[in-house]
Design an enzyme around this catalytic site. Structure first.
Site, PDB file in Angstrom:
ATOM      1  N   TYR A  81       9.655  23.385  23.829  1.00  0.00           N
ATOM      2  CA  TYR A  81       9.493  24.501  24.481  1.00  0.00           C
ATOM      3  C   TYR A  81       9.240  24.459  25.990  1.00  0.00           C
ATOM      4  O   TYR A  81       9.655  24.959  26.764  1.00  0.00           O
ATOM      5  CB  TYR A  81       8.575  25.280  23.896  1.00  0.00           C
ATOM      6  CG  TYR A  81       8.490  26.654  24.486  1.00  0.00           C
ATOM      7  CD1 TYR A  81       9.189  27.781  23.843  1.00  0.00           C
ATOM      8  CD2 TYR A  81       7.610  27.177  25.490  1.00  0.00           C
ATOM      9  CE1 TYR A  81       9.242  29.171  24.212  1.00  0.00           C
ATOM     10  CE2 TYR A  81       7.439  28.510  26.036  1.00  0.00           C
ATOM     11  CZ  TYR A  81       8.089  29.223  25.322  1.00  0.00           C
ATOM     12  OH  TYR A  81       8.414  30.667  25.868  1.00  0.00           O
TER      13      TYR A  81
ATOM     14  N   PHE B  96      29.264  41.384  45.489  1.00  0.00           N
ATOM     15  CA  PHE B  96      29.562  41.065  44.010  1.00  0.00           C
ATOM     16  C   PHE B  96      28.622  42.129  43.139  1.00  0.00           C
ATOM     17  O   PHE B  96      27.758  42.453  43.327  1.00  0.00           O
ATOM     18  CB  PHE B  96      29.147  39.657  43.731  1.00  0.00           C
ATOM     19  CG  PHE B  96      29.833  39.374  42.397  1.00  0.00           C
ATOM     20  CD1 PHE B  96      31.169  39.415  42.152  1.00  0.00           C
ATOM     21  CD2 PHE B  96      28.924  39.161  41.186  1.00  0.00           C
ATOM     22  CE1 PHE B  96      31.732  39.182  40.734  1.00  0.00           C
ATOM     23  CE2 PHE B  96      29.134  38.923  39.909  1.00  0.00           C
ATOM     24  CZ  PHE B  96      30.792  39.051  39.627  1.00  0.00           C
ATOM     25  N   THR B  97      29.548  42.375  42.022  1.00  0.00           N
ATOM     26  CA  THR B  97      29.114  43.367  41.136  1.00  0.00           C
ATOM     27  C   THR B  97      27.561  43.172  40.659  1.00  0.00           C
ATOM     28  O   THR B  97      26.924  44.155  40.955  1.00  0.00           O
ATOM     29  CB  THR B  97      29.900  43.396  39.766  1.00  0.00           C
ATOM     30  OG1 THR B  97      30.284  42.118  39.172  1.00  0.00           O
ATOM     31  CG2 THR B  97      31.264  44.240  40.285  1.00  0.00           C
TER      32      THR B  97
ATOM     33  N   ASP C 109      24.612  32.734  47.094  1.00  0.00           N
ATOM     34  CA  ASP C 109      25.365  32.749  45.975  1.00  0.00           C
ATOM     35  C   ASP C 109      26.362  31.565  45.943  1.00  0.00           C
ATOM     36  O   ASP C 109      27.316  31.491  46.168  1.00  0.00           O
ATOM     37  CB  ASP C 109      25.951  34.215  45.769  1.00  0.00           C
ATOM     38  CG  ASP C 109      26.500  34.198  44.311  1.00  0.00           C
ATOM     39  OD1 ASP C 109      26.554  33.209  43.662  1.00  0.00           O
ATOM     40  OD2 ASP C 109      27.007  35.308  43.789  1.00  0.00           O
TER      41      ASP C 109
ATOM     42  N   LYS D  91      30.382  28.956  36.137  1.00  0.00           N
ATOM     43  CA  LYS D  91      31.712  28.445  36.903  1.00  0.00           C
ATOM     44  C   LYS D  91      31.864  27.088  37.344  1.00  0.00           C
ATOM     45  O   LYS D  91      32.185  26.218  36.650  1.00  0.00           O
ATOM     46  CB  LYS D  91      31.698  29.512  38.032  1.00  0.00           C
ATOM     47  CG  LYS D  91      32.083  30.974  37.762  1.00  0.00           C
ATOM     48  CD  LYS D  91      31.023  31.688  37.269  1.00  0.00           C
ATOM     49  CE  LYS D  91      31.153  33.346  37.258  1.00  0.00           C
ATOM     50  NZ  LYS D  91      29.928  34.012  36.484  1.00  0.00           N
TER      51      LYS D  91
ATOM     52  N   ARG E  65      39.892  44.182  39.314  1.00  0.00           N
ATOM     53  CA  ARG E  65      39.065  44.034  40.303  1.00  0.00           C
ATOM     54  C   ARG E  65      39.418  45.084  41.235  1.00  0.00           C
ATOM     55  O   ARG E  65      40.253  44.813  42.501  1.00  0.00           O
ATOM     56  CB  ARG E  65      39.211  42.623  41.123  1.00  0.00           C
ATOM     57  CG  ARG E  65      38.757  41.637  40.221  1.00  0.00           C
ATOM     58  CD  ARG E  65      37.017  41.323  40.451  1.00  0.00           C
ATOM     59  NE  ARG E  65      36.275  42.163  39.389  1.00  0.00           N
ATOM     60  CZ  ARG E  65      35.227  41.843  38.814  1.00  0.00           C
ATOM     61  NH1 ARG E  65      34.735  40.587  38.839  1.00  0.00           N
ATOM     62  NH2 ARG E  65      34.242  42.610  37.829  1.00  0.00           N
TER      63      ARG E  65
ATOM     64  N   PHE F 141      32.877  48.740  34.695  1.00  0.00           N
ATOM     65  CA  PHE F 141      34.245  47.807  34.480  1.00  0.00           C
ATOM     66  C   PHE F 141      34.124  47.089  33.009  1.00  0.00           C
ATOM     67  O   PHE F 141      35.158  46.946  32.324  1.00  0.00           O
ATOM     68  CB  PHE F 141      34.721  46.909  35.438  1.00  0.00           C
ATOM     69  CG  PHE F 141      33.561  45.791  35.833  1.00  0.00           C
ATOM     70  CD1 PHE F 141      32.736  45.853  36.687  1.00  0.00           C
ATOM     71  CD2 PHE F 141      33.810  44.464  35.361  1.00  0.00           C
ATOM     72  CE1 PHE F 141      31.717  45.170  36.848  1.00  0.00           C
ATOM     73  CE2 PHE F 141      32.768  43.513  35.591  1.00  0.00           C
ATOM     74  CZ  PHE F 141      31.848  43.828  36.302  1.00  0.00           C
TER      75      PHE F 141
HETATM   76  N1  F0G Z   1      27.947  35.822  41.692  1.00  0.00           N
HETATM   77  C1  F0G Z   1      29.386  35.610  41.557  1.00  0.00           C
HETATM   78  C2  F0G Z   1      30.160  35.366  42.815  1.00  0.00           C
HETATM   79  C3  F0G Z   1      29.956  35.772  40.343  1.00  0.00           C
HETATM   80  O1  F0G Z   1      31.387  35.574  40.207  1.00  0.00           O
HETATM   81  C4  F0G Z   1      29.390  36.035  39.178  1.00  0.00           C
HETATM   82  C5  F0G Z   1      29.898  36.083  37.779  1.00  0.00           C
HETATM   83  C6  F0G Z   1      28.025  36.116  39.099  1.00  0.00           C
HETATM   84  C7  F0G Z   1      27.416  36.003  40.322  1.00  0.00           C
HETATM   85  C8  F0G Z   1      27.025  36.416  37.996  1.00  0.00           C
HETATM   86  O2  F0G Z   1      26.907  35.410  37.250  1.00  0.00           O
HETATM   87  O3  F0G Z   1      27.981  36.161  35.180  1.00  0.00           O
HETATM   88  O4  F0G Z   1      26.410  34.241  35.095  1.00  0.00           O
HETATM   89  O5  F0G Z   1      25.547  36.465  35.458  1.00  0.00           O
HETATM   90  N2  F0G Z   1      31.107  36.316  37.921  1.00  0.00           N
HETATM   91  C9  F0G Z   1      31.932  36.686  36.641  1.00  0.00           C
HETATM   92  C10 F0G Z   1      33.339  36.763  36.739  1.00  0.00           C
HETATM   93  C11 F0G Z   1      31.331  37.444  35.527  1.00  0.00           C
HETATM   94  O6  F0G Z   1      34.167  36.872  35.849  1.00  0.00           O
HETATM   95  O7  F0G Z   1      33.738  36.621  38.143  1.00  0.00           O
HETATM   96  P1  F0G Z   1      26.706  35.363  35.738  1.00  0.00           P
END
Ligand code: F0G
Length: 463
Positions: A77, A129-130, A220, A263, A387, A454
């Site tokens: 832990y 970014f979303t 990021d 990624k 997108r 989405f």
């Molecule tokens: N920043 C970027 C540029 C991303 O592409 C993503 C995730 C995140 C932050 C968030 O990270 O998913 O680990 O919580 N992108 C995925 C995509 C969902 O399909 O582009 P996460």
């Protein structure tokens, strides 16, 4: 017009040791599956997908070394040995002093946004970014897009469409005051712009300007190695540097970072935040126990942290990243040669079909990108992602839909997973759908969730 990498040819720097079968379905089946999924590819079952290009997130193949690392999991832990290995890897390859693991990128975004943003403040960034923007908004901030105008034009061939427009940043500082801008949010590469890189020169200029005003840069760094590769390829004076070195230079120009390790870093789950400021670290270490877990695991299993340390090292190898981007460009060039409208220049993690030009008879309110992703699935079982207007969500204040200039379908390539022959099948299917595009009807949204629509929105064909 083809886009070529230097050197021209590339091959995977590995051979395949284990395979996972994929299955083809019938068109009639796929029509039923996509209808049951509300015409949203996120709601399909993966067993019903033939080639899965939904995302490059958590979908990469790990190396034999990463699988071996899993066996070294120290599932304590507190104070797991794997955490210290991860800390070493982050310091060595990215250069940040402190690291706090999280279960994935948005876990880090949540915590860092809460720490750095006060209600009413503004966060400029090189396109939204979303999840990043949502956490900035949930912390009371307002995102301001300062990306160069070229990024909003799918046909503009500017090589660094991830760059910030310094005038836009300066204007914002003059308007709201530096004290109301906690940080500039810099993504490497810019996902929503089509996987476009920022140049080192531009990042240096942003650093200079923010230094003058005492504003931080939060990075990021989800696809930082891919961005570094494009700098090596395209930026004057950078061609002889290794990707690893450029990654370090990028990170050194920033104060803190959030990372989705799913990624670039070649693992199926994980993330972290990293920073140089001890005070921010103290706060992050404290908040992480509220949302994720103790600061030496933050929601990750020990074994996953070990695989991540190995993945970070592999992700900055020149041979790896050249083959990764090489495969994306292989698919992109095939489509360009067939006259398919794409966001150009080609990005690094996927190919973005320009749905506005692909389905010019549909208005943006008929969800052209959502429609196209569904059609592609019906055609061949290839799963892509919208997108466009669905991803862009609604304005936080007015509740009105955002109308992004880019309405695209992303064919995202998992790392080290599919072969060139798979890419040929994908290209054939896109071309097939393009040939019958005139008969494609749009969709209407019949269910819209409050956050990040989405992922879970449902649609029906328009009458
Ligand atoms: N920043 C970027 C540029 C991303 O592409 C993503 C995730 C995140 C932050 C968030 O990270 O998913 O680990 O919580 N992108 C995925 C995509 C969902 O399909 O582009 P996460």
């Amino acid at each position: 017009m083809k886009q070529t990498l230097k050197p021209k040819s590339w091959a995977e720097p590995y051979k395949i040791k284990m395979v996972e079968p994929v299955f083809m379905t019938t068109k009639a089946d796929r029509q039923r599956y996509i209808a049951e999924a509300g015409y949203n590819t996120f709601l399909l079952r993966s067993r019903d997908v033939y080639i899965d290009l939904l995302t490059d997130s958590g979908t990469s193949a790990m190396s034999d070394r990463q699988w071996a690392a899993l066996m070294l999991g120290d599932e304590a832990y507190a104070g797991s040995e794997n955490f210290y290995h991860l800390e070493d890897a982050v310091r060595r390859y990215y250069g940040y002093k402190y690291i706090v693991p999280t279960h994935q990128g948005r876990g880090a975004e949540n915590i860092l946004s809460q720490i750095l943003i006060s209600p009413g403040q503004y966060i400029p960034g090189n396109m939204y970014f979303t999840t990043t923007r949502l956490h900035q908004e949930l912390a009371g901030g307002q995102f301001v897009d300062i990306i160069v105008d070229e990024a909003h034009d799918p046909d503009n061939l500017f090589p660094f469409k991830g760059n910030c427009d310094l005038e836009k940043l300066q204007t914002l500082i003059a308007k709201v005051g530096a004290e109301n801008i906690p940080y500039v949010s810099i993504a490497t590469t810019v996902n929503m712009a089509g996987g476009q890189p920022i140049s080192l020169e531009n990042l240096r200029a942003v650093r200079e300007l923010t230094n003058k005003h005492g504003i931080k840069i939060v990075h990021d760094m989800t696809r930082v190695a891919e961005n570094a590769f494009m700098i090596q390829q395209l930026e004057e004076g950078q061609g002889t540097k290794s990707v690893a070195r450029i990654v370090r230079e990028i990170c050194d120009l920033t104060d803190a970072a959030t990372m989705s390790s799913k990624k670039d870093a070649l693992v199926n789950i994980g993330g972290f935040m990293a920073m140089n400021d001890e005070q921010v670290y103290d706060q992050a270490r404290n908040l992480v126990v509220v949302y994720e877990g103790l600061h030496t695991y933050g929601g990750m299993a020990g074994r996953d942290m070990e695989a991540l340390s190995v993945g970070i090292a592999e992700s900055v190898e020149d041979t790896h990243i050249r083959a990764r981007v090489g495969q994306v460009h292989y698919l992109g060039n095939k489509l360009l040669e067939a006259g398919i409208p794409l966001i150009r220049p080609l990005g690094t993690h996927g190919i973005f079909l320009n749905a506005t030009k692909f389905l010019p008879h549909l208005s943006q309110d008929e969800f052209p990108a959502q429609t196209l992703a569904a059609e592609l699935y019906i055609d061949s079982g290839v799963r892509a992602m919208e997108r466009g207007i669905v991803s862009a969500g609604r304005d936080k204040k007015t509740g009105k839909r955002n109308y992004p200039k880019l309405e695209s379908v992303r064919l995202t390539l998992p790392r080290r997973v599919y072969t060139q022959a798979h890419m040929d099948i994908v290209a054939e299917s896109v071309i097939n759908v393009y040939e019958r595009r005139a008969g494609i009807k749009g969709l209407e949204m019949i269910y819209e969730p409050e956050f990040l629509p989405f992922f879970q929105a449902r649609f029906a064909p328009r009458a």
